[in-house]
Design a protein around this motif. Structure first.
Motif, PDB file in Angstrom:
ATOM      1  N   TRP A   1      69.582  65.244  47.115  1.00  0.00           N
ATOM      2  CA  TRP A   1      68.558  64.206  47.051  1.00  0.00           C
ATOM      3  C   TRP A   1      69.183  62.806  47.001  1.00  0.00           C
ATOM      4  CZ3 TRP A   1      63.836  64.191  48.537  1.00  0.00           C
ATOM      5  CH2 TRP A   1      63.091  65.370  48.550  1.00  0.00           C
ATOM      6  N   ILE A   2      70.291  62.655  46.298  1.00  0.00           N
ATOM      7  CA  ILE A   2      70.985  61.365  46.306  1.00  0.00           C
ATOM      8  C   ILE A   2      71.455  61.037  47.718  1.00  0.00           C
ATOM      9  CG2 ILE A   2      73.013  60.097  45.497  1.00  0.00           C
ATOM     10  CD1 ILE A   2      72.779  61.624  42.847  1.00  0.00           C
ATOM     11  N   ALA A   3      72.013  62.037  48.407  1.00  0.00           N
ATOM     12  CA  ALA A   3      72.477  61.818  49.780  1.00  0.00           C
ATOM     13  C   ALA A   3      71.339  61.346  50.670  1.00  0.00           C
ATOM     14  CB  ALA A   3      73.085  63.100  50.338  1.00  0.00           C
ATOM     15  N   LEU A   4      70.170  61.947  50.520  1.00  0.00           N
ATOM     16  CA  LEU A   4      69.031  61.515  51.321  1.00  0.00           C
ATOM     17  C   LEU A   4      68.606  60.102  50.951  1.00  0.00           C
ATOM     18  CD1 LEU A   4      66.841  61.947  53.392  1.00  0.00           C
ATOM     19  CD2 LEU A   4      65.447  63.057  51.633  1.00  0.00           C
ATOM     20  N   HIS A   5      68.576  59.801  49.657  1.00  0.00           N
ATOM     21  CA  HIS A   5      68.207  58.446  49.222  1.00  0.00           C
ATOM     22  C   HIS A   5      69.122  57.399  49.860  1.00  0.00           C
ATOM     23  CE1 HIS A   5      66.769  55.828  45.581  1.00  0.00           C
ATOM     24  NE2 HIS A   5      66.590  55.229  46.732  1.00  0.00           N
ATOM     25  N   LEU A   6      70.407  57.697  49.909  1.00  0.00           N
ATOM     26  CA  LEU A   6      71.352  56.757  50.516  1.00  0.00           C
ATOM     27  C   LEU A   6      71.063  56.576  52.007  1.00  0.00           C
ATOM     28  CD1 LEU A   6      74.642  57.932  48.764  1.00  0.00           C
ATOM     29  CD2 LEU A   6      73.150  56.030  48.134  1.00  0.00           C
ATOM     30  N   LYS A   7      70.673  57.641  52.678  1.00  0.00           N
ATOM     31  CA  LYS A   7      70.297  57.527  54.090  1.00  0.00           C
ATOM     32  C   LYS A   7      69.049  56.660  54.262  1.00  0.00           C
ATOM     33  CE  LYS A   7      72.218  61.853  55.939  1.00  0.00           C
ATOM     34  NZ  LYS A   7      72.916  62.383  54.749  1.00  0.00           N
ATOM     35  N   LEU A   8      68.085  56.813  53.355  1.00  0.00           N
ATOM     36  CA  LEU A   8      66.863  56.015  53.436  1.00  0.00           C
ATOM     37  C   LEU A   8      67.158  54.523  53.258  1.00  0.00           C
ATOM     38  CD1 LEU A   8      64.376  58.204  51.327  1.00  0.00           C
ATOM     39  CD2 LEU A   8      64.845  58.287  53.784  1.00  0.00           C
ATOM     40  N   ILE A   9      68.096  54.220  52.380  1.00  0.00           N
ATOM     41  CA  ILE A   9      68.474  52.815  52.169  1.00  0.00           C
ATOM     42  C   ILE A   9      68.986  52.209  53.469  1.00  0.00           C
ATOM     43  CG2 ILE A   9      70.139  51.305  51.006  1.00  0.00           C
ATOM     44  CD1 ILE A   9      69.928  53.231  48.593  1.00  0.00           C
TER      45      ILE A   9
ATOM     46  N   ALA B   1      60.203  68.505  43.270  1.00  0.00           N
ATOM     47  CA  ALA B   1      58.945  67.808  43.524  1.00  0.00           C
ATOM     48  C   ALA B   1      58.913  66.426  42.885  1.00  0.00           C
ATOM     49  CB  ALA B   1      57.781  68.650  43.007  1.00  0.00           C
ATOM     50  N   ALA B   2      59.512  66.297  41.708  1.00  0.00           N
ATOM     51  CA  ALA B   2      59.484  65.013  41.006  1.00  0.00           C
ATOM     52  C   ALA B   2      60.226  63.931  41.780  1.00  0.00           C
ATOM     53  CB  ALA B   2      60.088  65.170  39.608  1.00  0.00           C
ATOM     54  N   ILE B   3      61.427  64.251  42.237  1.00  0.00           N
ATOM     55  CA  ILE B   3      62.194  63.226  42.940  1.00  0.00           C
ATOM     56  C   ILE B   3      61.635  62.988  44.339  1.00  0.00           C
ATOM     57  CG2 ILE B   3      63.990  64.730  43.940  1.00  0.00           C
ATOM     58  CD1 ILE B   3      66.008  62.509  42.997  1.00  0.00           C
ATOM     59  N   ALA B   4      61.093  64.028  44.967  1.00  0.00           N
ATOM     60  CA  ALA B   4      60.463  63.846  46.270  1.00  0.00           C
ATOM     61  C   ALA B   4      59.267  62.911  46.149  1.00  0.00           C
ATOM     62  CB  ALA B   4      60.021  65.195  46.839  1.00  0.00           C
ATOM     63  N   SER B   5      58.476  63.084  45.106  1.00  0.00           N
ATOM     64  CA  SER B   5      57.275  62.270  44.927  1.00  0.00           C
ATOM     65  C   SER B   5      57.608  60.808  44.651  1.00  0.00           C
ATOM     66  CB  SER B   5      56.426  62.838  43.785  1.00  0.00           C
ATOM     67  OG  SER B   5      55.972  64.137  44.086  1.00  0.00           O
ATOM     68  N   THR B   6      58.653  60.572  43.840  1.00  0.00           N
ATOM     69  CA  THR B   6      59.007  59.179  43.548  1.00  0.00           C
ATOM     70  C   THR B   6      59.560  58.489  44.789  1.00  0.00           C
ATOM     71  OG1 THR B   6      61.146  59.948  42.686  1.00  0.00           O
ATOM     72  CG2 THR B   6      59.416  59.501  41.081  1.00  0.00           C
ATOM     73  N   LEU B   7      60.421  59.162  45.521  1.00  0.00           N
ATOM     74  CA  LEU B   7      60.971  58.550  46.729  1.00  0.00           C
ATOM     75  C   LEU B   7      59.890  58.345  47.790  1.00  0.00           C
ATOM     76  CD1 LEU B   7      64.440  60.321  47.135  1.00  0.00           C
ATOM     77  CD2 LEU B   7      63.944  58.053  46.203  1.00  0.00           C
ATOM     78  N   ARG B   8      58.974  59.286  47.883  1.00  0.00           N
ATOM     79  CA  ARG B   8      57.886  59.142  48.854  1.00  0.00           C
ATOM     80  C   ARG B   8      57.048  57.902  48.527  1.00  0.00           C
ATOM     81  NH1 ARG B   8      56.040  63.922  48.172  1.00  0.00           N
ATOM     82  NH2 ARG B   8      57.328  64.958  49.746  1.00  0.00           N
ATOM     83  N   ASN B   9      56.885  57.624  47.270  1.00  0.00           N
ATOM     84  CA  ASN B   9      56.161  56.425  46.852  1.00  0.00           C
ATOM     85  C   ASN B   9      56.911  55.156  47.241  1.00  0.00           C
ATOM     86  OD1 ASN B   9      55.995  54.235  44.444  1.00  0.00           O
ATOM     87  ND2 ASN B   9      53.989  55.200  44.717  1.00  0.00           N
ATOM     88  N   PHE B  10      58.235  55.144  47.026  1.00  0.00           N
ATOM     89  CA  PHE B  10      59.020  53.946  47.322  1.00  0.00           C
ATOM     90  C   PHE B  10      59.116  53.671  48.821  1.00  0.00           C
ATOM     91  CE2 PHE B  10      61.283  55.015  43.146  1.00  0.00           C
ATOM     92  CZ  PHE B  10      60.496  54.130  42.435  1.00  0.00           C
ATOM     93  N   TYR B  11      59.041  54.733  49.637  1.00  0.00           N
ATOM     94  CA  TYR B  11      59.208  54.571  51.080  1.00  0.00           C
ATOM     95  C   TYR B  11      57.928  54.939  51.839  1.00  0.00           C
ATOM     96  CZ  TYR B  11      64.106  53.880  50.050  1.00  0.00           C
ATOM     97  OH  TYR B  11      65.292  53.379  49.558  1.00  0.00           O
ATOM     98  N   ALA B  12      56.789  54.720  51.189  1.00  0.00           N
ATOM     99  CA  ALA B  12      55.506  55.112  51.769  1.00  0.00           C
ATOM    100  C   ALA B  12      55.189  54.392  53.068  1.00  0.00           C
ATOM    101  CB  ALA B  12      54.384  54.868  50.751  1.00  0.00           C
TER     102      ALA B  12
END
Length: 438
Positions: A38-46, A109-120
């Motif tokens: 999940w961290i790896a994906l977050h870095l890709k989203l950035i 689900a928790a981290i998916a939901s928070t990231l989905r909110n930030f990158y909605a």
């Protein structure tokens, strides 16, 4: 015989096909790989998102880490909730009582939901988030969990994310302030080339901190008094930056560029860089899922609060940047710093502050003897850099700003102290296990 070989080949091929983001199937035992991915994906989203600020990234990492920790720790009797430990975090749902709930599905689900909110606002990013979340749902099913067990766990994770995101809304980051009036006077900060951009986040210190009073006793001593005359302390301080810039070694250049960390589509931001470091440690040290989540939450909340304290200090003292002084008072208008000067006052150094805060937090959680080599930017062509411990990396991150030409040495030293004090304040007030509370 040929048919048998063909079947074996196809089975091997099916096993090696990676469905999402080059992931490998983890074992049934809940290890840290779930968080690492999940961290790896977050870095890709950035990298895929334009216009992100360091402040936004700090919030993203802090709130997503808290949601992940709460979801994962609820299934482990050794760990306690951060409810009523983090400032104003009062409403955290109770964990499901079913014994066979899929607890790892809660974290997923928790981290998916928070990231989905930030990158909605970015469908491409939300698709990536959905893909990774669904990938792990299939992993949990292969591990033997039933649909009901997975759903119960995932529903709990969503409820945790909802509570944390509601908490995040109340931190003041969305508050509207009047336009900031840049103070005028000799020695005071002013917009810098090449963009002469307006000051960044001048009201950031008004935001709620994760830990109440985490910024107490962190305001550094006043900086060296401004003077334009040669041989003055201030002139000599700037002269050191200028002279160093003319004789940088290849390693000093590499250091400055490696830790640049401006979120411009290439770098991850300072908080993202430290998340990348933790990701590598999770993998190399094979951390358990709950231990990894503890380290992540400890580090990112400390980093966010150190940012808050640093910004308070910056806009308290409003010290001008080296490039302004070198151009105006040293008569070198052609001089440029190696890395671009960010749009906020100079004292204290932000990267020194947040990096030492992150390094101290990781040291408190994981120890002081973890050696590591940082491969965060291998794909950008940077050579990896090796460290004997987290604090050594934190010090190099701060020093890189001197070689980058954007900070004076006293500002870096002040940043180290601010970050360390913030981390110490937080450590004294927060506990993740019952043992640490005693």
């Amino acid at each position: 015989m040929k048919k048998r070989y063909l079947i074996v080949f196809l089975l091997l091929l099916q096993w090696t096909v990676i469905t999402t983001e080059s992931l490998a199937l983890p074992p049934a035992k809940p290890d840290g790989k779930l968080l690492s991915d999940w961290i790896a994906l977050h870095l890709k989203l950035i990298r895929k998102t334009k216009g992100l600020s360091q402040g936004q990234l700090n919030r993203q990492f802090a709130y997503s880490s808290v949601a992940f920790y709460e979801a994962v720790a609820a299934g482990d009797g050794r760990y306690v909730s951060l409810k009523n430990q983090l400032q104003d975090l009062e409403n955290i749902p109770a964990a499901p009582t079913e014994k066979k709930t899929c607890r790892v599905a809660s974290g997923n689900a928790a981290i998916a939901s928070t990231l989905r909110n930030f990158y909605a606002d970015n469908p491409s990013s939300t698709n990536r988030i959905d893909s990774l979340e669904n990938y792990y749902l299939s992993v949990f099913a292969k591990d033997g969990f039933t649909k009901d067990q997975i759903k119960t766990g995932a529903d709990f994770g969503v409820s945790i994310a909802t509570a944390v995101l509601e908490w995040a809304k109340r931190d003041g980051a969305a508050k509207t302030y009047p336009p900031y009036e840049v103070p005028k006077g000799d020695g005071l900060w002013e917009p810098t080339p090449p963009g002469f951009t307006a000051p960044a986040a001048p009201y950031a210190s008004q935001n709620r901190t994760c830990i109440k009073n985490s910024g107490s006793n962190t305001l550094p001593v006043p900086p060296i008094s401004f003077a334009a005359t040669p041989a003055s302390d201030f002139y000599n301080m700037v002269q050191e930056v200028y002279q160093a810039s003319l004789a940088l070694t290849e390693d000093q250049k590499s250091m400055a560029l490696f830790w640049d960390d401006f979120p411009d589509g290439r770098y991850y931001g300072a908080s993202g860089h430290w998340a990348s470091i933790l990701r590598q440690i999770i993998d190399s040290e094979k951390l358990s899922l709950v231990k990894a989540s503890e380290a992540y939450a400890q580090m990112t909340t400390t980093l966010l609060d150190a940012f808050n304290a640093c910004w308070k200090a910056k806009y308290t003292y409003n010290v001008l940047r080296p490039i302004t002084y070198v151009h105006r008072y040293m008569n070198h208008p052609e001089w440029q710093s190696l890395i671009t000067t960010p749009a906020h006052p100079e004292y204290p150094a932000a990267h020194a502050s947040v990096s030492m805060a992150a390094a101290k937090a990781l040291t408190y959680t994981l120890g002081s003897n973890i050696k590591f080599t940082d491969h965060s930017y291998d794909d950008l062509g940077f050579r990896p850099r090796s460290f004997r411990n987290f604090e050594e990396a934190g010090k190099e991150a701060g020093l890189s700003r001197f070689y980058g030409g954007i900070h004076y040495r006293p500002s870096i030293e002040a940043g180290y102290l601010l970050g360390a004090k913030t981390a110490e304040n937080i450590k004294s007030q927060i506990h993740f296990t019952e043992e640490r509370s005693k």
